[in-house]
Design an enzyme around this catalytic site. Structure first.
Site, PDB file in Angstrom:
ATOM      1  N   CYS A 179       4.466  -4.810 -62.382  1.00 49.83           N
ATOM      2  CA  CYS A 179       3.685  -3.723 -62.994  1.00 49.83           C
ATOM      3  C   CYS A 179       3.721  -2.435 -62.174  1.00 49.83           C
ATOM      4  O   CYS A 179       3.998  -1.361 -62.696  1.00 49.83           O
ATOM      5  CB  CYS A 179       2.249  -4.176 -63.250  1.00 49.83           C
ATOM      6  SG  CYS A 179       1.264  -4.541 -61.776  1.00 49.83           S
ATOM      7  N   HIS A 223      -3.638  -4.846 -61.639  1.00 48.67           N
ATOM      8  CA  HIS A 223      -2.650  -4.499 -62.662  1.00 48.67           C
ATOM      9  C   HIS A 223      -2.686  -2.997 -62.929  1.00 48.67           C
ATOM     10  O   HIS A 223      -3.710  -2.346 -62.736  1.00 48.67           O
ATOM     11  CB  HIS A 223      -2.930  -5.261 -63.966  1.00 48.67           C
ATOM     12  CG  HIS A 223      -1.791  -5.202 -64.948  1.00 48.67           C
ATOM     13  ND1 HIS A 223      -0.593  -5.838 -64.740  1.00 48.67           N
ATOM     14  CD2 HIS A 223      -1.671  -4.569 -66.153  1.00 48.67           C
ATOM     15  CE1 HIS A 223       0.219  -5.613 -65.768  1.00 48.67           C
ATOM     16  NE2 HIS A 223      -0.414  -4.834 -66.635  1.00 48.67           N
ATOM     17  N   HIS A 280       3.556  -1.168 -69.974  1.00 54.62           N
ATOM     18  CA  HIS A 280       3.348  -1.925 -68.733  1.00 54.62           C
ATOM     19  C   HIS A 280       4.262  -3.142 -68.682  1.00 54.62           C
ATOM     20  O   HIS A 280       4.848  -3.548 -69.690  1.00 54.62           O
ATOM     21  CB  HIS A 280       1.880  -2.362 -68.611  1.00 54.62           C
ATOM     22  CG  HIS A 280       1.472  -3.441 -69.577  1.00 54.62           C
ATOM     23  ND1 HIS A 280       0.590  -4.452 -69.237  1.00 54.62           N
ATOM     24  CD2 HIS A 280       1.807  -3.679 -70.881  1.00 54.62           C
ATOM     25  CE1 HIS A 280       0.400  -5.246 -70.283  1.00 54.62           C
ATOM     26  NE2 HIS A 280       1.121  -4.806 -71.279  1.00 54.62           N
TER      27      HIS A 280
END
Length: 367
Positions: A281, A329, A341
């Site tokens: 990510c 994240h 993402h």
């Protein structure tokens, strides 16, 4: 793995030598982005399907939650290790830099002392007459006095320069000792985080094993459950009016970052990867902004810590959305309530609703 060991071995050799010295194509500009609903998810969640049984008698929904939690914990620990490794590398580079300065200083001092010695030997060979005698014997006293004055000035300047260089060397030695102590602490932390990384690998293995036990029908249903959960979260987020005042326009750099990130859609997630074939990510967001000409921190925690935070209402395409309380994240806002993402292992880079996960903060790389 062998190449990794060789690189680490080479890096360690450089550092040991240094310490020895010390001690001695994307979306078109202006294109509208996906609607707030999660791309690929059902238009609306229908009546809940009866959950298929998961391994160990758990419902498939519980399996989904278990897998997501395992990957989230692994993501947190991975970022901690990546940060520790980066800090140790930066500190070792600093030690090498100081070592090079010390070596250069020693060479400069040796050169100046050698020149001073050569001048003294030349004076000795010329007979070493006292200045008064040289003045009496000189055919041009003014020329002699002018030369003698310049000589004294030169000797004084050389002496002052040597003293300054000696002081600089002393300072550098002190900086070297402090840098070495700092490196040792960082290295101890890196080793600690490396131990944690082993636990990360165990968590990843546990999640993969959990998912691998699912039948094909269950795996398809698992993906559907993930999309439905994201849709519910996005719908609840939008219902708060979160997007009511969000209408920021992307900067040129932001457009380039978004174009890079969206061009990666479909590529697989991989732990620690920064492209070009796979990303994690924060690897995706950091490389997207690097492609836009802005270097930003590598991990989501550091992106949160070091990049300027902005209010949600001021969000614009290119900004980064940090998710979960532990900042485990990160995604990139692309406009119209959507973000791009790299979700997790076993999934590909995709578009999703910006509110499909709990938002901790929004940060801006090009503030």
């Amino acid at each position: 793995m062998g190449s990794v060991r060789r690189r680490r071995g080479a890096g360690s050799l450089v550092l040991l030598c240094a310490m020895a010295v010390l001690t001695a194509p994307g979306l078109a500009t202006g294109m509208a982005y996906a609607a707030p609903a999660v791309p690929g998810a059902p238009a609306a969640p229908g009546a809940p399907a009866a959950p298929l049984p998961g391994p160990g008698g758990e419902s498939l929904e519980q399996v989904r939650k278990d897998i997501e939690e395992l990957y989230r914990q692994a993501g947190t620990a991975t970022d901690a290790y990546n940060l520790a490794e980066a800090e140790t590398k930066a500190q070792s580079d600093k030690i090498v830099e100081i070592a090079n300065l010390i070596v250069a200083g020693k060479e400069r001092i040796a050169t100046l002392k050698s020149r001073a010695g050569a001048a003294a030997r030349a004076q000795y060979r010329s007979g070493g007459l006292p200045p008064g005698a040289k003045l009496a014997l000189s055919e041009d006293p003014n020329h002699f006095l002018d030369g003698a004055g310049r000589l004294r000035q030169g000797e004084k300047a050389a002496s002052g320069l040597l003293s300054e260089l000696d002081r600089t060397q002393t300072d550098l030695q002190r900086y070297a000792e402090e840098a070495s102590e700092r490196w040792q602490k960082l290295e101890a932390n890196r080793i600690k985080q490396e131990e944690s990384k082993k636990q990360i690998e165990e968590k990843i293995k546990a999640a993969e094993e959990l998912e691998s036990k699912l039948e094909a029908e269950e795996k398809a249903r698992l993906i559907q459950l993930e999309q439905e959960a994201q849709y519910r979260a996005q719908t609840a987020w939008l219902s708060t009016g979160a997007m009511k005042d969000v209408n920021g326009k992307a900067t040129d750099a932001g457009k380039h970052a978004v174009q890079f990130a969206t061009a990666q859609i479909g590529k697989p997630y991989k732990w620690g990867a920064v492209g070009p074939d796979s990303f994690d990510c924060s690897g995706l967001t950091s490389q997207a902004w690097r492609a836009a000409g802005r270097g930003i921190p590598r991990t989501s925690q550091e992106q949160l810590r070091l990049l300027p935070k902005i209010a949600l209402k001021d969000m614009r395409p290119g900004d980064l959305i940090i998710y979960f309380d532990d900042a485990s994240h990160v995604g990139m806002y692309v406009g119209d309530g959507a973000m791009v993402h790299a979700p997790r292992p076993g999934r590909n880079i995709t578009m999703a609703g910006a509110g499909s996960m709990p938002i901790k903060a929004v940060v801006r790389p090009d503030a």
